[in-house]
Design a protein around this motif. Structure first.
Motif, PDB file in Angstrom:
ATOM      1  N   ASN A 100       0.829  -1.206   0.000  1.00 27.35           N
ATOM      2  CA  ASN A 100       0.000   0.000   0.000  1.00 27.35           C
ATOM      3  C   ASN A 100       0.868   1.263   0.000  1.00 27.35           C
ATOM      4  O   ASN A 100       0.553   2.251  -0.664  1.00 27.35           O
ATOM      5  CB  ASN A 100      -0.894  -0.037   1.243  1.00 27.35           C
ATOM      6  N   GLU A 101       1.999   1.198   0.728  1.00 31.41           N
ATOM      7  CA  GLU A 101       2.944   2.331   0.760  1.00 31.41           C
ATOM      8  C   GLU A 101       3.665   2.467  -0.576  1.00 31.41           C
ATOM      9  O   GLU A 101       3.754   3.553  -1.145  1.00 31.41           O
ATOM     10  CB  GLU A 101       4.004   2.106   1.851  1.00 31.41           C
ATOM     11  N   LEU A 102       4.199   1.323  -1.029  1.00 29.45           N
ATOM     12  CA  LEU A 102       5.039   1.335  -2.219  1.00 29.45           C
ATOM     13  C   LEU A 102       4.269   1.813  -3.461  1.00 29.45           C
ATOM     14  O   LEU A 102       4.786   2.559  -4.291  1.00 29.45           O
ATOM     15  CB  LEU A 102       5.562  -0.091  -2.451  1.00 29.45           C
ATOM     16  N   TYR A 103       3.019   1.370  -3.569  1.00 29.12           N
ATOM     17  CA  TYR A 103       2.201   1.728  -4.744  1.00 29.12           C
ATOM     18  C   TYR A 103       1.322   2.954  -4.487  1.00 29.12           C
ATOM     19  O   TYR A 103       0.557   3.343  -5.363  1.00 29.12           O
ATOM     20  CB  TYR A 103       1.305   0.539  -5.139  1.00 29.12           C
ATOM     21  N   THR A 104       1.421   3.507  -3.266  1.00 26.18           N
ATOM     22  CA  THR A 104       0.572   4.645  -2.828  1.00 26.18           C
ATOM     23  C   THR A 104      -0.908   4.475  -3.215  1.00 26.18           C
ATOM     24  O   THR A 104      -1.523   5.351  -3.807  1.00 26.18           O
ATOM     25  CB  THR A 104       1.110   6.019  -3.356  1.00 26.18           C
ATOM     26  N   TRP A 105      -1.445   3.323  -2.857  1.00 23.76           N
ATOM     27  CA  TRP A 105      -2.861   3.059  -3.162  1.00 23.76           C
ATOM     28  C   TRP A 105      -3.807   3.835  -2.241  1.00 23.76           C
ATOM     29  O   TRP A 105      -4.964   4.034  -2.571  1.00 23.76           O
ATOM     30  CB  TRP A 105      -3.184   1.572  -2.985  1.00 23.76           C
ATOM     31  N   GLN A 106      -3.311   4.130  -1.026  1.00 26.42           N
ATOM     32  CA  GLN A 106      -4.134   4.807  -0.013  1.00 26.42           C
ATOM     33  C   GLN A 106      -5.407   4.041   0.344  1.00 26.42           C
ATOM     34  O   GLN A 106      -6.510   4.584   0.395  1.00 26.42           O
ATOM     35  CB  GLN A 106      -4.470   6.223  -0.466  1.00 26.42           C
ATOM     36  N   LEU A 107      -5.212   2.752   0.582  1.00 21.76           N
ATOM     37  CA  LEU A 107      -6.359   1.919   0.960  1.00 21.76           C
ATOM     38  C   LEU A 107      -6.675   2.073   2.442  1.00 21.76           C
ATOM     39  O   LEU A 107      -5.806   2.441   3.246  1.00 21.76           O
ATOM     40  CB  LEU A 107      -6.043   0.444   0.672  1.00 21.76           C
TER      41      LEU A 107
END
Ligand code: PMV
Length: 331
Positions: free
Chosen positions: A137-144
């Motif tokens: 979630n951090e690496l891809y900045t999905w902001q889930l």
């Protein structure tokens, strides 16, 4: 519905994009179920037959760093030791990562440090997959949201969906076939005196995985049909015990639930027993101590180790009777 379908449902147009960062790190605590998850209604996306309820173990867990590498394969270290990429451990991890990355384009250096033994029934996969969902979630900045991350963690290992929070967490089984209503929900209950003691009898990998053991239990145990009702009853009593801070009721309910889960396994064919002679000895010691008035209970997962449940005021006595114990205070 398979794992990729679920990932697509959650990520929408963020599905299979390139990572936005080169490196990220995340931590997740492990969790111990007081009312167990034992049996899947859907294998591939780990949908459970029943709800379950756990306690997270605070600073006992996994810290995972993912770094994008320029090679054409992953590299994995566990507590600073390189892990064979063909091992079950690595395969399971890389397959999980494949759900989120473009095929043949992104590879990672994966560094995991954990202070709990891997695959010894101490829920290492729970904290492992929860930490992975968080770090992705951090690496891809999905902001889930934590709820969405709980669903993603569940795809790695069912019990991982409870490791997104500290404290007591209920995994609501849900009813939908896509599992969008099957995730962890933190309970708003603090119990600072609550202690969990880890009594480690063996740290070697178990010879039958919980996945296989669950399936065999469902398929062959004539007692399995009684399990959902037992879990429903135990869940309502345990929640009452938590509300009223009734430790004896909590201990009794958790121990009885674990014993019933193991009874199901003993009644499977071929039978499954995770207990070692030392496990049974420790159980008998706990029962004897309880008869003398010491309020101590235990739970056991898919391994020979026991987790003792007691209140802070009994810590000294517990250390006396079990000098090798490691005491964790979840709050
Ligand atoms: O999540 P899995 O597949 O590792 O299964 C966990 C099963 C138990 O630890 C025995 C019970 C539980 O609820 O954690």
């Amino acid at each position: 519905m398979n794992k990729s379908d679920v990932v697509q449902l959650i990520l929408g147009d963020r599905y299979l994009k390139q990572p936005q960062q080169n490196q990220a790190t995340a931590y997740a605590p492990t969790n111990i179920a007081l009312v167990k998850y034992w049996g899947k209604r859907q294998q591939d996306i780990n949908l459970p037959v029943t709800s379950s309820l756990s306690i997270s173990l605070g600073d006992k867990g996994a810290n995972t760093t993912l770094s994008v590498n320029n090679k054409n394969q992953d590299s994995i270290t566990l507590n600073n030791q390189a892990i064979d990429l063909f091992s079950n451990f690595s395969q399971r991890l890389s397959q999980y990562l494949n759900l989120f990355r473009k095929p043949n384009s992104t590879y990672f250096d994966i560094n995991i440090t954990t202070n709990i033994p891997i695959a010894a029934g101490l829920a290492s996969s729970a904290c492992g997959f929860a930490a992975l969902a968080k770090v992705l979630n951090e690496l891809y900045t999905w902001q889930l949201t934590s709820t969405e991350l709980s669903i993603l963690a569940r795809l790695g290992s069912g019990s991982a969906c409870r490791s997104l929070w500290d404290g007591f967490v209920e995994w609501q089984a849900g009813e939908k076939s896509d599992g969008m209503d099957s995730f962890g929900v933190p309970l708003d209950i603090e119990w600072p005196d609550f202690c969990v003691g880890l009594l480690i009898m063996q740290t070697q990998e178990k010879n039958i995985s919980s996945r296989e053991a669950m399936q065999r239990t469902i398929q062959t145990s004539s007692l399995y049909s009684l399990w959902p009702e037992k879990v429903n009853y135990d869940l309502s009593v345990l929640k009452q015990a938590l509300q009223e801070k009734d430790f004896a009721l909590l201990g009794k309910t958790a121990e009885s639930n674990a014993m019933t889960m193991h009874a199901l396994m003993l009644s499977a064919w071929p039978p499954i027993s995770y207990a070692l002679p030392q496990t049974v000895e420790a159980m008998q010691k706990i029962w004897q101590l309880r008869n003398t008035g010491l309020e101590v209970y235990f739970t056991q997962d898919a391994g020979p180790n026991l987790k003792l449940l007691f209140l802070k005021k009994e810590s000294e006595a517990i250390k006396n009777y079990f000098p090798e114990i490691e005491i964790v205070q979840p709050f």
